[in-house]
Design an enzyme around this catalytic site. Structure first.
Site, mmCIF file in Angstrom:
data_model
loop_
_atom_site.group_PDB
_atom_site.id
_atom_site.type_symbol
_atom_site.label_atom_id
_atom_site.label_comp_id
_atom_site.label_asym_id
_atom_site.label_seq_id
_atom_site.Cartn_x
_atom_site.Cartn_y
_atom_site.Cartn_z
ATOM 1 N N GLU A 107 0.847 -1.199 0.000
ATOM 2 C CA GLU A 107 0.000 0.000 0.000
ATOM 3 C C GLU A 107 0.879 1.244 0.000
ATOM 4 O OE1 GLU A 107 -2.492 1.487 -0.775
ATOM 5 O OE2 GLU A 107 -4.074 1.448 0.741
ATOM 6 N N ASP A 108 0.342 2.330 -0.524
ATOM 7 C CA ASP A 108 1.120 3.570 -0.582
ATOM 8 C C ASP A 108 1.157 4.304 0.760
ATOM 9 O OD1 ASP A 108 -1.586 4.187 -0.706
ATOM 10 O OD2 ASP A 108 -1.477 5.286 -2.597
ATOM 11 N N ASP A 111 -3.758 5.998 6.494
ATOM 12 C CA ASP A 111 -4.276 7.242 7.044
ATOM 13 C C ASP A 111 -5.196 6.862 8.209
ATOM 14 O OD1 ASP A 111 -4.629 10.240 6.238
ATOM 15 O OD2 ASP A 111 -6.674 9.508 6.404
ATOM 16 N N PHE A 160 -1.560 16.385 3.778
ATOM 17 C CA PHE A 160 -1.977 15.675 2.574
ATOM 18 C C PHE A 160 -0.832 15.713 1.567
ATOM 19 C CE2 PHE A 160 -4.168 14.543 -1.267
ATOM 20 C CZ PHE A 160 -4.970 13.504 -0.824
ATOM 21 N N ARG A 173 0.338 11.979 -9.584
ATOM 22 C CA ARG A 173 0.891 10.638 -9.327
ATOM 23 C C ARG A 173 2.287 10.468 -9.917
ATOM 24 N NH1 ARG A 173 -3.254 7.261 -7.368
ATOM 25 N NH2 ARG A 173 -5.324 7.567 -8.256
#
Ligand code: IMP
Ligand code: MG
Length: 188
Positions: A107-108, A111, A160, A173
């Site tokens: 996963e990137d 959160d 963010f 991206r």
């Protein structure tokens, strides 16, 4: 960030440089090799689309043992910057013979924690030999469910971020570094 790469004007500041990303990916690959020492056990990286694509592509090339690839698409987000709490699987694994397989979810970013905690729960019910999770980034300050990844690249502050796969409304991206998105882009 080398002097030839300039920070995107929508980024407030650089958070993780290309060099830092490389070093982090390398460290994670070594930890993964140590955790899966038996080359005869089947290791499958489950890449969570779309954000983890650049990370997974770099990570897999640093792991010096046999592995296989699968993709899933899971979302807990709409178009904004807040989690909805539920996950939706829109692309699933293309196999269900998981008994002999070690699954490593890639996963990137974590959160609220909903995506990875719900997804690992779901995969555990499919009786894989093991299910572990690897995230490049973690924002522990934002956690809403108790969840700790098995492998974590970097803990970052509650900001963010975009780049290296991470998006805001599908943009940014392709930035080769990770930057903090200027709040003026998502608040008006
Ligand atoms: P969680 O379910 O709240 O842990 O959310 C994880 C997902 O939210 C990630 O896979 C990202 O797609 C998205 N996300 C969370 N924080 C960020 C961020 O700072 N930038 C871009 N996407 C993010
Ligand atoms: Mg994502």
């Amino acid at each position: 960030m080398p002097s030839t790469t300039s920070l995107h004007p929508d980024c407030e500041r650089l958070l993780v440089s290309e060099d830092e990303i490389r070093a982090t990916v390398d460290r994670l690959a070594r930890a993964i090799e140590d955790t899966y020492p038996d080359p005869d056990r089947r290791l499958v990286l489950v890449v969570i689309l779309k954000g983890s694509m650049p990370f997974a592509a770099d990570l897999m090339r640093q792991i010096r043992r046999p592995l296989e690839l699968e993709f899933m698409k899971v979302s807990s987000y709409g178009a904004g910057t807040k989690s909805s709490g539920e996950i939706k699987v829109s692309l699933d694994l293309s196999r269900d013979d998981l008994d002999d397989i070690d699954l490593l979810v890639v996963e990137d970013i974590i959160d609220s924690g909903y995506t990875l905690s719900r997804l690992s729960q779901l995969l555990r019910h499919r009786n894989a030999h093991s299910v572990r999770t690897c995230t490049l980034l973690d924002k522990p300050a934002r956690r809403e469910v108790d969840f700790t990844p098995d492998f974590c690249g970097l803990c970052i502050p509650d900001e963010f971020v975009v780049g290296y796969g991470l998006d805001y409304n599908e943009q940014y991206r392709n930035l080769p570094y990770i930057g903090i998105l200027a709040p003026r882009i998502y608040t008006n």
